[in-house]
Design a protein around this motif. Structure first.
Motif, PDB file in Angstrom:
ATOM      1  N   PRO A 302     -40.523 -13.016  -4.188  1.00  0.00           N
ATOM      2  CA  PRO A 302     -41.296 -14.215  -4.552  1.00  0.00           C
ATOM      3  C   PRO A 302     -41.792 -14.998  -3.341  1.00  0.00           C
ATOM      4  N   GLY A 303     -40.955 -15.108  -2.305  1.00  0.00           N
ATOM      5  CA  GLY A 303     -41.369 -15.841  -1.120  1.00  0.00           C
ATOM      6  C   GLY A 303     -42.541 -15.184  -0.423  1.00  0.00           C
ATOM      7  N   VAL A 304     -42.501 -13.871  -0.296  1.00  0.00           N
ATOM      8  CA  VAL A 304     -43.594 -13.148   0.352  1.00  0.00           C
ATOM      9  C   VAL A 304     -44.848 -13.204  -0.509  1.00  0.00           C
ATOM     10  N   GLN A 305     -44.685 -13.117  -1.823  1.00  0.00           N
ATOM     11  CA  GLN A 305     -45.833 -13.232  -2.720  1.00  0.00           C
ATOM     12  C   GLN A 305     -46.495 -14.611  -2.577  1.00  0.00           C
ATOM     13  N   LYS A 306     -45.661 -15.649  -2.453  1.00  0.00           N
ATOM     14  CA  LYS A 306     -46.180 -17.000  -2.284  1.00  0.00           C
ATOM     15  C   LYS A 306     -46.902 -17.129  -0.954  1.00  0.00           C
ATOM     16  N   TRP A 307     -46.336 -16.512   0.082  1.00  0.00           N
ATOM     17  CA  TRP A 307     -46.967 -16.531   1.403  1.00  0.00           C
ATOM     18  C   TRP A 307     -48.323 -15.828   1.363  1.00  0.00           C
ATOM     19  N   LYS A 308     -48.400 -14.692   0.690  1.00  0.00           N
ATOM     20  CA  LYS A 308     -49.664 -13.955   0.605  1.00  0.00           C
ATOM     21  C   LYS A 308     -50.736 -14.777  -0.112  1.00  0.00           C
ATOM     22  N   ALA A 309     -50.338 -15.457  -1.190  1.00  0.00           N
ATOM     23  CA  ALA A 309     -51.293 -16.298  -1.910  1.00  0.00           C
ATOM     24  C   ALA A 309     -51.763 -17.456  -1.030  1.00  0.00           C
ATOM     25  N   PHE A 310     -50.836 -18.020  -0.271  1.00  0.00           N
ATOM     26  CA  PHE A 310     -51.181 -19.082   0.675  1.00  0.00           C
ATOM     27  C   PHE A 310     -52.180 -18.575   1.715  1.00  0.00           C
ATOM     28  N   MET A 311     -51.908 -17.403   2.280  1.00  0.00           N
ATOM     29  CA  MET A 311     -52.801 -16.838   3.290  1.00  0.00           C
ATOM     30  C   MET A 311     -54.192 -16.599   2.708  1.00  0.00           C
ATOM     31  N   ASP A 312     -54.246 -16.087   1.502  1.00  0.00           N
ATOM     32  CA  ASP A 312     -55.538 -15.814   0.862  1.00  0.00           C
ATOM     33  C   ASP A 312     -56.377 -17.078   0.732  1.00  0.00           C
ATOM     34  N   LYS A 313     -55.727 -18.184   0.371  1.00  0.00           N
ATOM     35  CA  LYS A 313     -56.465 -19.404   0.076  1.00  0.00           C
ATOM     36  C   LYS A 313     -56.690 -20.291   1.296  1.00  0.00           C
ATOM     37  N   TYR A 314     -55.667 -20.405   2.155  1.00  0.00           N
ATOM     38  CA  TYR A 314     -55.727 -21.409   3.215  1.00  0.00           C
ATOM     39  C   TYR A 314     -55.908 -20.842   4.624  1.00  0.00           C
ATOM     40  N   TYR A 315     -55.667 -19.557   4.790  1.00  0.00           N
ATOM     41  CA  TYR A 315     -55.855 -18.963   6.115  1.00  0.00           C
ATOM     42  C   TYR A 315     -56.329 -17.521   5.956  1.00  0.00           C
ATOM     43  N   PRO A 316     -57.462 -17.330   5.270  1.00  0.00           N
ATOM     44  CA  PRO A 316     -57.930 -15.978   4.955  1.00  0.00           C
ATOM     45  C   PRO A 316     -58.259 -15.144   6.186  1.00  0.00           C
ATOM     46  N   GLU A 317     -58.588 -15.809   7.297  1.00  0.00           N
ATOM     47  CA  GLU A 317     -58.896 -15.063   8.518  1.00  0.00           C
ATOM     48  C   GLU A 317     -57.639 -14.633   9.263  1.00  0.00           C
ATOM     49  N   GLY A 318     -56.476 -15.102   8.834  1.00  0.00           N
ATOM     50  CA  GLY A 318     -55.226 -14.751   9.494  1.00  0.00           C
ATOM     51  C   GLY A 318     -54.801 -13.316   9.207  1.00  0.00           C
ATOM     52  N   ASP A 319     -54.146 -12.702  10.160  1.00  0.00           N
ATOM     53  CA  ASP A 319     -53.713 -11.309  10.045  1.00  0.00           C
ATOM     54  C   ASP A 319     -52.414 -11.220   9.247  1.00  0.00           C
ATOM     55  N   ARG A 320     -52.472 -10.563   8.095  1.00  0.00           N
ATOM     56  CA  ARG A 320     -51.280 -10.432   7.251  1.00  0.00           C
ATOM     57  C   ARG A 320     -50.259  -9.464   7.826  1.00  0.00           C
TER      58      ARG A 320
END
Length: 408
Positions: A302-320
């Protein structure tokens, strides 16, 4: 130099709706950098210079603050996250810190990055009684003297803590080992090796050979030949990536098969183990405290899923695939936690009181079971790590947590 995300003199971001965790005070108490509607938090990160790759830590933290602000702020206040570029230069760090404290008048400093830069400002901020919180560095000096530096608390597991954790592991699992140590001859190497030696305590005689190397050396081949000749059956690879890769490859060339402990700074698969030859790294052990979001083991976490959703919305240019972005997210969670607990008493003294009384907080991107704990006399919030063993082409969790606490 301004941070990448300046708006006027700063980049604005911030907070969630008021949590009902603690009773509201009749009247808000505000120190420098805080009003009834805003709180200023200061930061510097090398957005330029030789280690500008670390700039992503500041960017993901700014994105986290932006998410909080979009959700309404914390305790009714928006966070004004002022992040400047210090270019990994101590003189520049001093300049930016003075600007943050004396011109911007931030409430506190948060996640300032780098051992040398934080060393350059530590005396100044403590003299000014400005909270210097959750530093982005593993330097042991930042948490081991809370009496002299009561306003400074690091975030990272200290290098000494990591070294002690390996020593505790050895005493528990390999009590009869003969240890050979490859160690970098600089502050980093001395820091982690001190942890190993302190952790071994009266068992330090288990170390039968040590071979320091300098960064100017081309290879560590001669050191590895010396260490094998000692008859050691446990190898501590306390090296930075380039030399750790050489040492691991040399294990194969020498057909030396000791128990292999590899320090965390060199545990990268792509930068170290693939160049070293994956066959030569099989069974190597390391320890970590941040989840690797690329590890399939966390696919449904769940934590990683939440992080991925955050990255998608707030830091899409960031390297996953960059674990620094998971690290920055964990730090962002800690900032949120700190401000929520401080409530409506945003004085520097109360912020420091909260930072000194963490008991069991666990950011979602920390490894399972690891919790943060601080006190006025213990400024190391994370002192446990998850043991990892290299199998096939990736690190796999094995066993429980290992601790950096001093043990008999």
């Amino acid at each position: 130099m301004r941070g990448w995300h300046s708006v006027g003199s700063a980049w604005v971001a911030g907070g969630l709706a008021l949590a009902a965790a603690s009773p509201a005070l009749a009247e808000k108490q505000n120190g420098p950098g805080a009003t009834d509607t805003e709180v200023k938090v200061g930061n510097f990160v090398p957005y330029s210079g030789p280690v500008s790759a670390y700039g992503t830590v500041g960017k993901v933290e700014a994105a986290y603050v932006r998410m909080l602000n979009e959700q309404g702020g914390i305790n009714g206040r928006k966070i004004n996250f002022i992040s400047y570029d210090d270019a990994y230069s101590p003189p520049k760090a001093v300049e930016q810190t003075r600007k943050l404290v004396e011109s911007d008048e931030v409430l506190f400093l948060f996640q300032t990055l780098g051992t040398a830069s934080n060393s350059a400002i530590m005396k100044y901020v403590n003299a000014k009684k400005v909270p210097h919180l959750f530093l982005s560095t593993g330097g042991t000096k930042f948490g081991n003297d809370p009496k002299q530096f009561p306003w400074t608390i690091p975030f990272n597991v200290s290098y000494e803590t990591e070294g002690r954790a390996y020593a505790n592991l050895i005493k528990t699992k390999y009590p009869d080992a003969r240890i050979a140590v490859l160690v970098q001859n600089d502050d980093y190497g001395k820091d982690i090796y001190k942890g190993v030696r302190d952790g071994l305590g009266d068992k330090v005689s288990m170390i039968v050979a040590e071979a320091p190397y300098d960064l100017s050396e081309a290879t560590v081949d001669s050191q590895m030949v010396k260490l094998k000749a000692s008859g050691a059956d446990l190898f501590m690879n306390l090296a930075t990536p380039k030399f750790a890769a050489q040492a691991t490859r040399k294990l194969g060339e020498l057909n030396w098969k000791p128990v292999h402990i590899l320090n965390n700074v060199a545990a990268q698969v792509g930068a170290v183990l693939i160049p070293a030859g994956l066959a030569n790294a099989q069974g190597a052990m390391t320890a970590t405290y941040i989840k690797d979001p690329t590890d399939p083991a966390w696919a449904d976490d769940p934590g990683v899923q939440k992080w991925k959703a955050f990255m998608d919305k707030y830091y899409p240019e960031g390297d996953r695939n960059n674990s620094l972005n998971a690290y920055g997210y964990a730090a962002g969670e800690t900032l949120e936690y700190l401000l929520r607990r401080a409530g409506d008493n945003l004085t520097r003294e109360n912020v420091m009181k909260v930072a000194n009384s963490i008991d069991g907080f666990a950011p979602t991107m920390l490894m399972p079971g690891i919790k943060m704990k601080t006190s006025a006399t213990d400024h190391f919030p994370i002192e446990e790590l998850q043991l990892m063993v290299f199998k096939g082409d990736r690190w796999i969790m094995e066993g429980g947590l290992i601790s950096g606490e001093v043990r008999d």
